[in-house]
Write a protein that holds these residues in place. Structure first.
Motif, PDB file in Angstrom:
ATOM      1  N   THR A   1       0.735  -1.085   0.065  1.00 31.96           N
ATOM      2  CA  THR A   1      -0.032  -0.084  -0.021  1.00 31.96           C
ATOM      3  C   THR A   1       0.678   1.299  -0.041  1.00 31.96           C
ATOM      4  N   ASP A   2       2.066   1.138   0.345  1.00 32.22           N
ATOM      5  CA  ASP A   2       2.773   2.311   0.370  1.00 32.22           C
ATOM      6  C   ASP A   2       3.619   2.623  -0.773  1.00 32.22           C
ATOM      7  N   ARG A   3       3.694   1.802  -1.865  1.00 33.48           N
ATOM      8  CA  ARG A   3       4.210   1.842  -3.369  1.00 33.48           C
ATOM      9  C   ARG A   3       3.421   2.806  -4.050  1.00 33.48           C
TER      10      ARG A   3
ATOM     11  N   PRO B   1      -1.677   2.547  -7.471  1.00 31.82           N
ATOM     12  CA  PRO B   1      -2.744   2.222  -6.505  1.00 31.82           C
ATOM     13  C   PRO B   1      -2.505   0.923  -5.670  1.00 31.82           C
ATOM     14  N   PRO B   2      -3.044   0.804  -4.845  1.00 36.81           N
ATOM     15  CA  PRO B   2      -2.828  -0.598  -3.799  1.00 36.81           C
ATOM     16  C   PRO B   2      -3.532  -1.630  -4.652  1.00 36.81           C
ATOM     17  N   SER B   3      -2.522  -2.955  -4.539  1.00 34.57           N
ATOM     18  CA  SER B   3      -3.105  -3.951  -5.156  1.00 34.57           C
ATOM     19  C   SER B   3      -3.770  -5.174  -4.401  1.00 34.57           C
ATOM     20  N   LEU B   4      -4.832  -5.661  -5.240  1.00 34.83           N
ATOM     21  CA  LEU B   4      -5.473  -6.817  -4.428  1.00 34.83           C
ATOM     22  C   LEU B   4      -5.521  -8.027  -5.381  1.00 34.83           C
ATOM     23  N   ALA B   5      -5.561  -9.186  -4.892  1.00 36.92           N
ATOM     24  CA  ALA B   5      -5.453 -10.248  -5.535  1.00 36.92           C
ATOM     25  C   ALA B   5      -6.539 -11.172  -5.121  1.00 36.92           C
TER      26      ALA B   5
ATOM     27  N   ASP C   1     -10.200   1.923  -5.684  1.00 33.84           N
ATOM     28  CA  ASP C   1      -8.949   2.298  -5.729  1.00 33.84           C
ATOM     29  C   ASP C   1      -7.966   1.232  -6.076  1.00 33.84           C
ATOM     30  N   HIS C   2      -8.220  -0.168  -6.152  1.00 37.19           N
ATOM     31  CA  HIS C   2      -7.563  -1.122  -5.837  1.00 37.19           C
ATOM     32  C   HIS C   2      -7.152  -1.361  -7.449  1.00 37.19           C
ATOM     33  N   ARG C   3      -5.915  -1.898  -7.604  1.00 44.79           N
ATOM     34  CA  ARG C   3      -5.487  -2.757  -8.835  1.00 44.79           C
ATOM     35  C   ARG C   3      -5.995  -4.350  -8.586  1.00 44.79           C
ATOM     36  N   ILE C   4      -6.971  -4.825  -9.374  1.00 50.29           N
ATOM     37  CA  ILE C   4      -7.480  -6.031  -8.852  1.00 50.29           C
ATOM     38  C   ILE C   4      -6.995  -7.017 -10.012  1.00 50.29           C
ATOM     39  N   THR C   5      -6.325  -8.231  -9.546  1.00 51.01           N
ATOM     40  CA  THR C   5      -5.806  -9.331 -10.276  1.00 51.01           C
ATOM     41  C   THR C   5      -6.450 -10.606  -9.818  1.00 51.01           C
ATOM     42  N   TRP C   6      -7.104 -11.376 -10.846  1.00 43.65           N
ATOM     43  CA  TRP C   6      -7.621 -12.314 -10.718  1.00 43.65           C
ATOM     44  C   TRP C   6      -6.791 -13.771 -10.954  1.00 43.65           C
ATOM     45  N   ILE C   7      -6.471 -14.512  -9.951  1.00 45.31           N
ATOM     46  CA  ILE C   7      -5.387 -15.503 -10.282  1.00 45.31           C
ATOM     47  C   ILE C   7      -6.246 -16.778 -10.135  1.00 45.31           C
ATOM     48  N   THR C   8      -6.052 -17.638 -10.898  1.00 50.65           N
ATOM     49  CA  THR C   8      -6.684 -19.085 -10.960  1.00 50.65           C
ATOM     50  C   THR C   8      -5.557 -20.290 -11.275  1.00 50.65           C
TER      51      THR C   8
ATOM     52  N   PHE D   1       1.044  -8.107  -2.936  1.00 53.27           N
ATOM     53  CA  PHE D   1      -0.410  -7.559  -2.769  1.00 53.27           C
ATOM     54  C   PHE D   1      -0.733  -7.073  -1.380  1.00 53.27           C
ATOM     55  N   SER D   2      -1.540  -5.959  -1.550  1.00 56.68           N
ATOM     56  CA  SER D   2      -1.949  -5.354  -0.078  1.00 56.68           C
ATOM     57  C   SER D   2      -2.871  -6.250   0.271  1.00 56.68           C
TER      58      SER D   2
END
Length: 333
Positions: free
Chosen positions: A4-6, A9-13, A40-47, A91-92
């Motif tokens: 979250t400090d980078r 946007p904060p990242s979410l998986a 505000d998060h960048r969302i990555t969907w990992i499968t 990821f945050s």
């Protein structure tokens, strides 16, 4: 340094095993609520395996999922616990949506600031629900509980997905204002889940007798039923078989837009029933060998008829008059 400090946007998986078409349709309200809760998060969907969210339903993911990392193999085998994690990003927040403990242990190896998982009663999660929590049966309720634990508040469940203006215009041209339309989907992924076709005919004829127009939603696997249905219910419409339709003919957004023009809908336990659910019209869903409690479409007004109510698991046990009465009740409610 925490994610979250980078810069940026904060990242979410989100980690899942993967989504077949039915699973993907069920999860669309979850994806929309996820974006609403973390705008505000960048969302990555990992499968682990593939996902129809990244293929068949990709147009519906615009603005919701920023990146798909599908078919990664993470979680395909417990021996993955002994191998380097192929994803190096931090990821945050990591949300784990599956239920196998060894896969959750693998998901925890994704670099994170916060890890939330309902697996094993949230025992492997950094955050947990209040004491006394009982896991609900319905998949969407479980996923929304996960969001509440992760985000600190429960997002609203909004089933009605937005439809592009061009899809709405096409649906209005095919089903113009005037008559009351009833969407009917007689198919399912397995024929054992299908109510007998003659019962759908009886249901459709009852709608005609009440001044409504049956609208049969047939996929490519049901095309062999088309001549019989046209002969049995000549007043019915078959919009997806219109020769002038632009491709792709069987677009999920097209089916949702058409259904939204209808006063009610009827379907077996099928992918189409979940498309009807995403239109959020009054919906009757029919169940035989499968159960409704875990996967039934969530709609503002809905009803379920199960074969077990009539003494068995076979779809033919559900009488036509019971379905006709349920449709009348949904329309009149």
């Amino acid at each position: 340094m925490p994610a979250t400090d980078r810069a940026g946007p904060p990242s979410l998986a989100v980690f899942t095993h993967g989504e077949l078409i039915g699973d993907a349709l069920i999860k669309i309200p979850f994806v929309r609520a996820l974006r609403g809760l973390f705008p505000d998060h960048r969302i990555t969907w990992i499968t682990t395996e593939g996902t129809h969210l990244a293929t068949t339903l990709r147009p519906m993911m615009d603005g919701l999922i920023d990146e798909f990392r599908a078919d990664t193999g993470i979680g395909r085998n417990p021996l993955g616990l002994l191998k380097p994690m192929p994803i190096k990003d931090r990821f945050s927040l990591v949300l784990d949506t599956q239920a196998l403990p060894w896969r959750t242990l693998l998901a925890r190896r994704l670099k994170h600031d916060l890890f939330v998982s309902a697996c094993a009663g949230y025992r492997l999660s950094d955050r947990r629900p209040p004491p006394g929590y009982k896991e609900p049966r319905h998949v969407l309720d479980r996923l929304f509980d996960l969001l509440e634990v992760a985000g600190g508040r429960r997002p609203p469940l909004d089933m009605a997905v937005p439809i592009p203006a061009e899809a709405e215009a096409e649906a209005r041209a095919v089903l113009p204002d005037g008559p009351g339309y009833i969407a009917i989907a007689p198919g399912a992924g397995k024929r054992v889940k299908c109510w007998p076709l003659d019962r759908f005919v009886e249901l459709a004829r009852a709608q005609v007798a009440d001044g409504r127009v049956p609208v049969f939603i047939l996929g490519p696997a049901e095309l062999d039923w088309l001549p019989e249905l046209r002969a049995a219910v000549p007043q019915a419409l078959f919009p997806l078989q219109d020769a002038e339709l632009a491709e792709p003919r069987y677009s999920p957004l097209r089916t949702i837009a058409l259904t939204r023009r209808c006063a009610a809908a009827v379907a077996n336990d099928s992918g189409t029933s979940h498309l009807f659910g995403l239109a959020d019209v009054p919906l009757l869903t029919l169940y035989g060998p499968t159960t409704a409690e875990k996967l039934r479409p969530k709609v503002t007004r809905g009803a379920v008829l199960t074969a077990s109510t009539f003494g068995g698991r076979e779809m033919e046990r559900i009488p036509a008059d019971a379905a006709i009465k349920e449709v009348e009740a949904l329309i009149g409610s």
